[in-house]
Design a protein around this motif. Structure first.
Motif, PDB file in Angstrom:
ATOM      1  N   LEU A  32       5.034   5.902  -9.297  1.00 33.69           N
ATOM      2  CA  LEU A  32       4.954   4.398  -9.532  1.00 33.69           C
ATOM      3  C   LEU A  32       3.920   3.862  -9.061  1.00 33.69           C
ATOM      4  CD1 LEU A  32       7.908   2.145  -9.362  1.00 33.69           C
ATOM      5  CD2 LEU A  32       5.875   1.360  -8.034  1.00 33.69           C
ATOM      6  N   TYR A  33       3.214   2.838  -9.929  1.00 31.90           N
ATOM      7  CA  TYR A  33       1.922   1.963  -9.661  1.00 31.90           C
ATOM      8  C   TYR A  33       2.114   0.586  -9.382  1.00 31.90           C
ATOM      9  CZ  TYR A  33       0.703   6.639 -12.199  1.00 31.90           C
ATOM     10  OH  TYR A  33       0.722   7.839 -12.466  1.00 31.90           O
ATOM     11  N   TRP A  34       1.329  -0.012  -8.344  1.00 33.45           N
ATOM     12  CA  TRP A  34       1.299  -1.148  -8.197  1.00 33.45           C
ATOM     13  C   TRP A  34      -0.351  -1.722  -8.504  1.00 33.45           C
ATOM     14  CZ3 TRP A  34       4.834  -4.901  -7.796  1.00 33.45           C
ATOM     15  CH2 TRP A  34       6.033  -4.555  -7.406  1.00 33.45           C
ATOM     16  N   TYR A  35      -0.540  -2.803  -9.604  1.00 29.73           N
ATOM     17  CA  TYR A  35      -1.847  -3.089  -9.803  1.00 29.73           C
ATOM     18  C   TYR A  35      -1.844  -4.861  -9.351  1.00 29.73           C
ATOM     19  CZ  TYR A  35      -2.021   0.940 -13.009  1.00 29.73           C
ATOM     20  OH  TYR A  35      -2.094   2.229 -13.058  1.00 29.73           O
ATOM     21  N   ARG A  36      -3.140  -5.029  -9.447  1.00 30.34           N
ATOM     22  CA  ARG A  36      -3.298  -6.658  -9.313  1.00 30.34           C
ATOM     23  C   ARG A  36      -4.421  -7.092 -10.218  1.00 30.34           C
ATOM     24  NH1 ARG A  36      -5.494  -9.248  -4.125  1.00 30.34           N
ATOM     25  NH2 ARG A  36      -6.334 -10.857  -5.393  1.00 30.34           N
ATOM     26  N   GLN A  37      -4.249  -8.260 -10.757  1.00 29.89           N
ATOM     27  CA  GLN A  37      -5.294  -8.797 -11.589  1.00 29.89           C
ATOM     28  C   GLN A  37      -5.691 -10.050 -11.346  1.00 29.89           C
ATOM     29  OE1 GLN A  37      -4.135  -8.834 -15.811  1.00 29.89           O
ATOM     30  NE2 GLN A  37      -6.237  -8.523 -16.415  1.00 29.89           N
ATOM     31  N   ASP A  38      -6.838 -10.339 -10.950  1.00 31.12           N
ATOM     32  CA  ASP A  38      -7.475 -11.919 -10.707  1.00 31.12           C
ATOM     33  C   ASP A  38      -7.796 -12.269 -12.112  1.00 31.12           C
ATOM     34  OD1 ASP A  38      -7.379 -11.799  -7.704  1.00 31.12           O
ATOM     35  OD2 ASP A  38      -8.825 -10.180  -8.053  1.00 31.12           O
ATOM     36  N   PRO A  39      -7.752 -13.761 -12.120  1.00 31.61           N
ATOM     37  CA  PRO A  39      -7.932 -14.418 -13.417  1.00 31.61           C
ATOM     38  C   PRO A  39      -9.355 -13.826 -14.123  1.00 31.61           C
ATOM     39  CG  PRO A  39      -7.326 -16.091 -12.057  1.00 31.61           C
ATOM     40  CD  PRO A  39      -7.462 -14.542 -10.997  1.00 31.61           C
ATOM     41  N   GLY A  40      -9.628 -13.558 -15.212  1.00 33.92           N
ATOM     42  CA  GLY A  40     -10.611 -13.081 -15.823  1.00 33.92           C
ATOM     43  C   GLY A  40     -11.240 -11.542 -15.505  1.00 33.92           C
ATOM     44  N   LYS A  41     -10.463 -11.025 -14.797  1.00 31.58           N
ATOM     45  CA  LYS A  41     -11.002  -9.481 -14.427  1.00 31.58           C
ATOM     46  C   LYS A  41     -10.026  -8.589 -14.834  1.00 31.58           C
ATOM     47  CE  LYS A  41     -13.334 -11.419 -10.229  1.00 31.58           C
ATOM     48  NZ  LYS A  41     -13.390 -11.240  -8.960  1.00 31.58           N
ATOM     49  N   SER A  42     -10.420  -7.323 -14.797  1.00 34.04           N
ATOM     50  CA  SER A  42      -9.396  -6.270 -15.052  1.00 34.04           C
ATOM     51  C   SER A  42      -8.646  -5.880 -14.348  1.00 34.04           C
ATOM     52  CB  SER A  42     -10.478  -4.954 -15.633  1.00 34.04           C
ATOM     53  OG  SER A  42     -11.050  -4.756 -14.593  1.00 34.04           O
ATOM     54  N   LEU A  43      -7.434  -4.648 -14.469  1.00 33.61           N
ATOM     55  CA  LEU A  43      -6.514  -4.555 -13.622  1.00 33.61           C
ATOM     56  C   LEU A  43      -7.173  -3.853 -12.323  1.00 33.61           C
ATOM     57  CD1 LEU A  43      -3.489  -3.154 -15.739  1.00 33.61           C
ATOM     58  CD2 LEU A  43      -3.440  -5.149 -14.231  1.00 33.61           C
ATOM     59  N   GLU A  44      -6.801  -3.889 -11.259  1.00 30.93           N
ATOM     60  CA  GLU A  44      -7.228  -3.251 -10.130  1.00 30.93           C
ATOM     61  C   GLU A  44      -6.072  -2.315  -9.609  1.00 30.93           C
ATOM     62  OE1 GLU A  44      -8.545  -4.022  -5.488  1.00 30.93           O
ATOM     63  OE2 GLU A  44      -8.511  -5.848  -7.009  1.00 30.93           O
ATOM     64  N   SER A  45      -6.157  -1.210  -9.312  1.00 32.17           N
ATOM     65  CA  SER A  45      -5.116  -0.124  -8.808  1.00 32.17           C
ATOM     66  C   SER A  45      -4.968  -0.527  -7.227  1.00 32.17           C
ATOM     67  CB  SER A  45      -5.415   1.319  -8.919  1.00 32.17           C
ATOM     68  OG  SER A  45      -4.577   1.965  -8.342  1.00 32.17           O
ATOM     69  N   LEU A  46      -3.620  -0.791  -7.056  1.00 34.74           N
ATOM     70  CA  LEU A  46      -3.473  -1.024  -5.498  1.00 34.74           C
ATOM     71  C   LEU A  46      -2.937   0.518  -4.971  1.00 34.74           C
ATOM     72  CD1 LEU A  46      -1.710  -4.509  -5.653  1.00 34.74           C
ATOM     73  CD2 LEU A  46      -4.266  -4.214  -4.703  1.00 34.74           C
ATOM     74  N   PHE A  47      -1.678   0.718  -5.392  1.00 32.88           N
ATOM     75  CA  PHE A  47      -1.114   1.815  -4.876  1.00 32.88           C
ATOM     76  C   PHE A  47      -0.517   2.931  -6.018  1.00 32.88           C
ATOM     77  CE2 PHE A  47      -0.112  -1.799  -1.984  1.00 32.88           C
ATOM     78  CZ  PHE A  47      -0.805  -1.048  -0.766  1.00 32.88           C
TER      79      PHE A  47
END
Length: 117
Positions: A32-47
């Motif tokens: 299982l993967y968690w990602y975050r995305q800031d406005p105007g940016k690409s997905l960033e892998s968290l865990f």
């Protein structure tokens, strides 16, 4: 068919408070993967959580995985403005057993918009 759900879908936060985001899924999966995305940016892998009972922490974020319950949680401790983003969970699955070859794929669910009040 794989179904992934995330609860809550929208969360307005107050600085300093703790929050939990739940991700449940309908099939057996060990990743299982968690990602975050800031406005105007690409997905960033968290865990990346690879096994039952896995727990990972980075800063104010902590994720855990319970494969038996088919549930992952993302805990946010003492929320701060920098954590305002869109959060996604994803499950790694494979084709049905009768397929001649197996190809991994990701199903993203979300977005969860974490927004400061």
């Amino acid at each position: 068919e794989l179904k992934v759900g995330q609860n809550p879908l929208f969360l307005s936060t107050q600085e300093g408070k703790n929050y939990t985001i739940y991700c449940n899924y309908s099939t057996t999966s060990d990743r299982l993967y968690w990602y975050r995305q800031d406005p105007g940016k690409s997905l960033e892998s968290l865990f990346v959580l690879l096994s039952n009972g896995a727990v990972k922490q980075e800063g104010r974020l902590m994720a855990s995985l319970d494969t038996k319950a088919r549930l992952s949680t993302l805990h946010i401790t003492a929320a701060v403005h920098d954590l305002s983003a869109t959060y996604f969970c994803a499950v790694d699955t494979q084709c049905s057993p009768d397929a001649t070859s197996l190809y991994p794929n990701l199903q993203l669910v979300g977005p969860l918009l974490l927004q400061e009040l």
